[in-house]
Design a protein around this motif. Structure first.
Motif, PDB file in Angstrom:
ATOM      1  N   THR A   1       0.818  -1.210   0.000  1.00 34.73           N
ATOM      2  CA  THR A   1       0.000   0.000   0.000  1.00 34.73           C
ATOM      3  C   THR A   1       0.852   1.260   0.000  1.00 34.73           C
ATOM      4  OG1 THR A   1      -0.169   0.050   2.425  1.00 34.73           O
ATOM      5  CG2 THR A   1      -1.865  -1.176   1.220  1.00 34.73           C
ATOM      6  N   ASP A   2       2.114   1.150   0.397  1.00 30.11           N
ATOM      7  CA  ASP A   2       3.019   2.297   0.463  1.00 30.11           C
ATOM      8  C   ASP A   2       4.435   1.826   0.154  1.00 30.11           C
ATOM      9  OD1 ASP A   2       4.314   4.679   0.949  1.00 30.11           O
ATOM     10  OD2 ASP A   2       4.078   4.598   3.127  1.00 30.11           O
ATOM     11  N   PRO A   3       4.831   1.898  -1.137  1.00 24.53           N
ATOM     12  CA  PRO A   3       4.144   2.400  -2.324  1.00 24.53           C
ATOM     13  C   PRO A   3       2.989   1.483  -2.736  1.00 24.53           C
ATOM     14  CG  PRO A   3       6.148   1.286  -2.968  1.00 24.53           C
ATOM     15  CD  PRO A   3       6.162   1.328  -1.468  1.00 24.53           C
ATOM     16  N   LEU A   4       2.038   2.035  -3.471  1.00 27.22           N
ATOM     17  CA  LEU A   4       0.878   1.259  -3.882  1.00 27.22           C
ATOM     18  C   LEU A   4       1.202   0.444  -5.130  1.00 27.22           C
ATOM     19  CD1 LEU A   4      -2.012   0.372  -3.672  1.00 27.22           C
ATOM     20  CD2 LEU A   4      -2.739   2.547  -4.698  1.00 27.22           C
ATOM     21  N   VAL A   5       1.229  -0.877  -4.964  1.00 31.88           N
ATOM     22  CA  VAL A   5       1.529  -1.799  -6.061  1.00 31.88           C
ATOM     23  C   VAL A   5       0.489  -2.911  -6.050  1.00 31.88           C
ATOM     24  CG1 VAL A   5       3.208  -3.391  -7.065  1.00 31.88           C
ATOM     25  CG2 VAL A   5       3.999  -1.295  -5.919  1.00 31.88           C
ATOM     26  N   ILE A   6      -0.117  -3.151  -7.186  1.00 28.13           N
ATOM     27  CA  ILE A   6      -1.153  -4.166  -7.355  1.00 28.13           C
ATOM     28  C   ILE A   6      -0.663  -5.230  -8.333  1.00 28.13           C
ATOM     29  CG2 ILE A   6      -3.529  -4.605  -8.082  1.00 28.13           C
ATOM     30  CD1 ILE A   6      -3.305  -2.900  -5.559  1.00 28.13           C
ATOM     31  N   ALA A   7      -0.937  -6.489  -8.028  1.00 28.23           N
ATOM     32  CA  ALA A   7      -0.616  -7.595  -8.929  1.00 28.23           C
ATOM     33  C   ALA A   7      -1.913  -8.173  -9.480  1.00 28.23           C
ATOM     34  CB  ALA A   7       0.171  -8.674  -8.198  1.00 28.23           C
TER      35      ALA A   7
ATOM     36  N   ILE B   1       7.575 -11.363  -3.137  1.00 27.78           N
ATOM     37  CA  ILE B   1       7.479 -10.124  -3.918  1.00 27.78           C
ATOM     38  C   ILE B   1       7.521  -8.964  -2.935  1.00 27.78           C
ATOM     39  CG2 ILE B   1       6.089  -8.799  -5.552  1.00 27.78           C
ATOM     40  CD1 ILE B   1       4.627 -11.539  -6.127  1.00 27.78           C
ATOM     41  N   VAL B   2       8.398  -8.002  -3.153  1.00 28.14           N
ATOM     42  CA  VAL B   2       8.555  -6.892  -2.210  1.00 28.14           C
ATOM     43  C   VAL B   2       8.613  -5.573  -2.975  1.00 28.14           C
ATOM     44  CG1 VAL B   2      10.133  -5.817  -0.557  1.00 28.14           C
ATOM     45  CG2 VAL B   2       9.707  -8.271  -0.431  1.00 28.14           C
ATOM     46  N   ALA B   3       7.942  -4.549  -2.456  1.00 28.22           N
ATOM     47  CA  ALA B   3       7.984  -3.212  -3.051  1.00 28.22           C
ATOM     48  C   ALA B   3       8.429  -2.211  -2.002  1.00 28.22           C
ATOM     49  CB  ALA B   3       6.612  -2.826  -3.601  1.00 28.22           C
ATOM     50  N   GLY B   4       9.296  -1.299  -2.392  1.00 27.68           N
ATOM     51  CA  GLY B   4       9.793  -0.259  -1.504  1.00 27.68           C
ATOM     52  C   GLY B   4      10.972   0.442  -2.143  1.00 27.68           C
ATOM     53  N   HIS B   5      11.391   1.586  -1.555  1.00 29.17           N
ATOM     54  CA  HIS B   5      12.540   2.332  -2.063  1.00 29.17           C
ATOM     55  C   HIS B   5      12.339   2.693  -3.543  1.00 29.17           C
ATOM     56  CE1 HIS B   5      16.540   3.906  -2.117  1.00 29.17           C
ATOM     57  NE2 HIS B   5      17.034   2.987  -2.899  1.00 29.17           N
ATOM     58  N   GLY B   6      11.073   2.910  -3.930  1.00 31.77           N
ATOM     59  CA  GLY B   6      10.780   3.281  -5.309  1.00 31.77           C
ATOM     60  C   GLY B   6      10.953   2.160  -6.308  1.00 31.77           C
TER      61      GLY B   6
ATOM     62  N   LEU C   1      10.264  -2.275  -7.359  1.00 30.02           N
ATOM     63  CA  LEU C   1       9.643  -3.581  -7.187  1.00 30.02           C
ATOM     64  C   LEU C   1      10.731  -4.633  -7.301  1.00 30.02           C
ATOM     65  CD1 LEU C   1       7.057  -5.431  -7.069  1.00 30.02           C
ATOM     66  CD2 LEU C   1       7.094  -5.357  -9.580  1.00 30.02           C
ATOM     67  N   TYR C   2      10.837  -5.495  -6.280  1.00 36.99           N
ATOM     68  CA  TYR C   2      11.880  -6.516  -6.250  1.00 36.99           C
ATOM     69  C   TYR C   2      11.256  -7.891  -6.458  1.00 36.99           C
ATOM     70  CZ  TYR C   2      14.581  -2.702  -4.230  1.00 36.99           C
ATOM     71  OH  TYR C   2      15.210  -1.490  -4.003  1.00 36.99           O
ATOM     72  N   LEU C   3      11.728  -8.588  -7.512  1.00 33.57           N
ATOM     73  CA  LEU C   3      11.184  -9.886  -7.876  1.00 33.57           C
ATOM     74  C   LEU C   3      12.295 -10.932  -7.951  1.00 33.57           C
ATOM     75  CD1 LEU C   3       8.852  -8.902 -10.869  1.00 33.57           C
ATOM     76  CD2 LEU C   3       8.194  -9.211  -8.475  1.00 33.57           C
TER      77      LEU C   3
ATOM     78  N   VAL D   1      15.863  -9.316  -9.028  1.00 32.86           N
ATOM     79  CA  VAL D   1      16.001  -8.167  -9.921  1.00 32.86           C
ATOM     80  C   VAL D   1      15.036  -7.080  -9.460  1.00 32.86           C
ATOM     81  CG1 VAL D   1      16.766  -9.542 -11.890  1.00 32.86           C
ATOM     82  CG2 VAL D   1      14.322  -9.130 -11.533  1.00 32.86           C
ATOM     83  N   ALA D   2      15.219  -5.869  -9.977  1.00 34.06           N
ATOM     84  CA  ALA D   2      14.406  -4.736  -9.540  1.00 34.06           C
ATOM     85  C   ALA D   2      13.870  -3.954 -10.728  1.00 34.06           C
ATOM     86  CB  ALA D   2      15.233  -3.818  -8.642  1.00 34.06           C
ATOM     87  N   PHE D   3      12.707  -3.307 -10.508  1.00 35.55           N
ATOM     88  CA  PHE D   3      12.080  -2.438 -11.514  1.00 35.55           C
ATOM     89  C   PHE D   3      11.743  -1.103 -10.870  1.00 35.55           C
ATOM     90  CE2 PHE D   3      11.333  -6.720 -12.946  1.00 35.55           C
ATOM     91  CZ  PHE D   3      11.479  -6.658 -14.325  1.00 35.55           C
TER      92      PHE D   3
END
Length: 593
Positions: free
Chosen positions: A391-397, A450-455, A457-459, A477-479
């Motif tokens: 939710t922070d950052p907001l990322v939807i799969a 799956i993790v999101a943060g620091h601007g 997305l880490y997969l 890897v990161a996006f």
């Protein structure tokens, strides 16, 4: 995202499935991988056709990296039941657990969620099987406004600007987890798998500064984080169904559970919502919500700031976590419904409108106190289910147009501006390239690895051959979440190891490395920018420890790490098989400092 193998040590496989054999090892048997039961038992929800939360993810077992034994029968890890088990009632029985306060849903009462901004169409309610939830890591976080909120970021995926852990942070990048002088760990304590002839949900584990708590069979037990001493026990009338992925700064979280132990022919329905005080070791309140004369079964529970929010195919409800006061609940005339929520520093609703074959999903950032819509993003046509990665950052799969085709539940990730609802980037995730999986069917926050943060997305990448003959490996890897472009570099697991992202730690990513057959697992800190790895902990590689650890891998177990301690726990209890070694409900490891 290849379809996952089954979890180890499961009860016998359903009828009409081919026989299965455990993968052979070097002189000692690994945990057995039979299929889930055709008829789930106490508290263990039916399996959907697609694997869900608590079911093994796409990463292969480290035992798959061993050379095959001569004459070993073929192993089919992909066979699974496609029909739900017995006893899942369309209209579950009345709740009857201690402290239950039934609430009849009435128009205009309890606050309600405003539908005026949404497309008004007739919604077809689809019964969805329950599934078990995941572990949590406690920490304070703040939103983009810089104001402190009192909700933790979830372990297992939900990111945020601030990580969780200890003071210090010599791993760099703002990480708070220290690099010990000696990374070799020892077993701090362990709890054997409870004895049962059925499969019973034990989802939920939490870590605070003072307690490590774990769900057992119709109970939650608090342990001293270092010694394992039992500090308190909360008895429940039935099994835990779902556990929040967040904890408030004063140690409060939430669960859903069954009002009684199910019989062999019928589950009791996950109709009870409760707030748990992890500091005091007590249940604060218990609520249920009715539609007509029947209690709603809730597939999703989360905590955002000071609000408990639950979602289902009958709609969503919310309560004040301290008092149990109703903030909103479903309205009889609702034509759309909140299937579930993502929590943490923000509250995000996955709201569904339309019929089953013509669904429209709305991703709404809502005020946790009132349910008022702050921003909204309309998902593309053809998306039936969606998962909240963060939710922070907001990322939807989401699996757009059912195109993933590999059981992962993800074809694309959507990075959204939570303030405006604008799409920042859409990141394709081909199943033959990237690992991780989500269960948007039954659990809105059911993403793993799956993790999101620091601007970013880490997969994890898909597991692939290493340099050795029988070695497997992968990378992280990161996006960029603003542009959707891949970042430079990658974190490499190394031959025989496979990496699984767990959570953010400041600007770093904490990841678990599943080991080869003769080593112990590791926790590493991955620099959020350079993707350079730093080892924080390495478990013993002895046979007995390795066997226990291999049954608690991140594809199908809960993994928490903090203050140099690693906690691995099972999301269900089941009948054990002594031939495959001792099994554990939980194992805790720690370094010397």
């Amino acid at each position: 995202m290849s379809q996952p193998p089954p979890p180890p040590n499961q009860p016998p496989q359903p009828p009409n499935q081919p026989p299965q054999a455990p993968p052979p090892g070097y002189g000692y048997p690994p945990p057995a991988p039979p299929q889930p039961p055709a008829q789930p038992g106490y508290g263990y929800p039916p399996y959907p056709a697609q694997p869900g939360y608590g079911y093994p993810g796409p990463q292969q077992s480290p035992y798959a990296q061993q050379p095959p034994a001569p004459g070993a029968p073929p192993h089919n890890p992909y066979a699974q039941p496609t029909q739900p088990g017995y006893g899942y009632p369309a209209q579950p029985g009345h709740p009857g657990g201690p402290g239950t306060v039934p609430m009849q849903s009435q128009p205009g009462k309890g606050g309600g969620r405003n539908n005026t901004a949404l497309l008004i169409v007739v919604a077809a309610v689809v019964a969805i099987a329950l599934i078990i939830g995941g572990g949590v890591w406690y920490a304070r976080s703040s939103g983009d406004d810089g104001k402190k909120h009192d909700t933790a970021s979830s372990g297992g995926g939900t990111g945020g600007k601030n990580g969780a852990g200890t003071s210090g942070g010599s791993a760099g990048g703002g990480g708070k987890e220290k690099v010990p002088a000696d990374t070799a760990s020892k077993v701090l304590f362990q709890v054997p798998m409870p004895s049962t002839d059925d499969t019973i949900g034990t989802t939920g584990s939490w870590l605070t500064d003072t307690v490590y708590a774990k769900s057992g069979i119709a109970e939650i037990v608090g342990h001293d984080p270092a010694k394992g001493t039992v500090l308190w026990t909360i008895k429940l009338p039935g099994p835990v169904c779902a556990a929040s992925g967040h904890v408030t700064s004063d140690g409060l979280t939430a669960i859903t559970f069954q009002p009684k132990m199910p019989t062999k022919n019928k589950t009791a329905g996950c109709s009870q919502v409760a707030a748990i005080d992890l500091a005091a070791g007590k249940r604060l309140w218990t609520k249920s919500v009715k539609t007509g004369d029947f209690p709603i079964t809730f597939q999703n529970v989360t905590v955002a700031q000071h609000t408990v929010a639950v979602g289902s195919s009958d709609g969503g409800a919310a309560f004040d976590i301290g008092t149990g006061k109703v903030l909103w609940q479903p309205k009889p005339d609702d034509t759309c419904y909140d299937a579930g929520y993502g929590g943490g520093t923000r509250l995000v609703a996955v709201r569904k409108c339309g019929s089953y074959d013509n669904r429209q999903l709305h991703i709404q950032t809502v005020d946790p106190k009132t349910g008022k819509v702050i921003s909204e993003y309309k998902m593309p046509d053809g998306v039936e289910y969606a998962s909240v990665v963060s939710t922070d950052p907001l990322v939807i799969a989401a699996d757009v147009g059912d195109s993933a085709g590999d059981g992962s539940g993800v074809s694309d990730y959507f990075s959204i501006d939570a303030r405006t609802g604008a799409l920042l980037a859409r990141i394709p995730a081909p199943g033959d390239t990237y690992g991780g999986h989500c269960d948007g069917i039954t659990r809105i926050e059911g993403c793993r690895q799956i993790v999101a943060g620091h601007g970013r997305l880490y997969l994890p990448t898909e597991v692939h051959d290493g340099t050795g003959q029988y070695n497997k490996t992968n990378e992280i890897v990161a996006f960029d979440l603003t542009t959707g472009k891949p970042a430079r570099g990658r974190a490499e697991a190394g031959d025989g190891y496979t990496l699984s992202p767990l959570r953010m730690d400041g600007d770093n990513v904490l990841a678990y490395m599943a080991p080869p057959w003769d080593k112990g697992g590791q926790i590493v800190s991955v620099d959020g920018d350079s993707l350079k790895t730093t080892k924080l902990l390495e478990n013993p590689g002895t046979r007995s420890v390795h066997q226990g650890e291999s049954g608690l891998l991140p594809e199908y177990a809960e993994i928490l790490f903090g203050k140099g301690r690693l906690y691995m726990s099972a999301v269900f209890a089941h009948k054990t098989n002594p031939a495959y070694g001792k099994e554990y409900l939980l194992m805790a490891f720690g370094t010397g400092g």
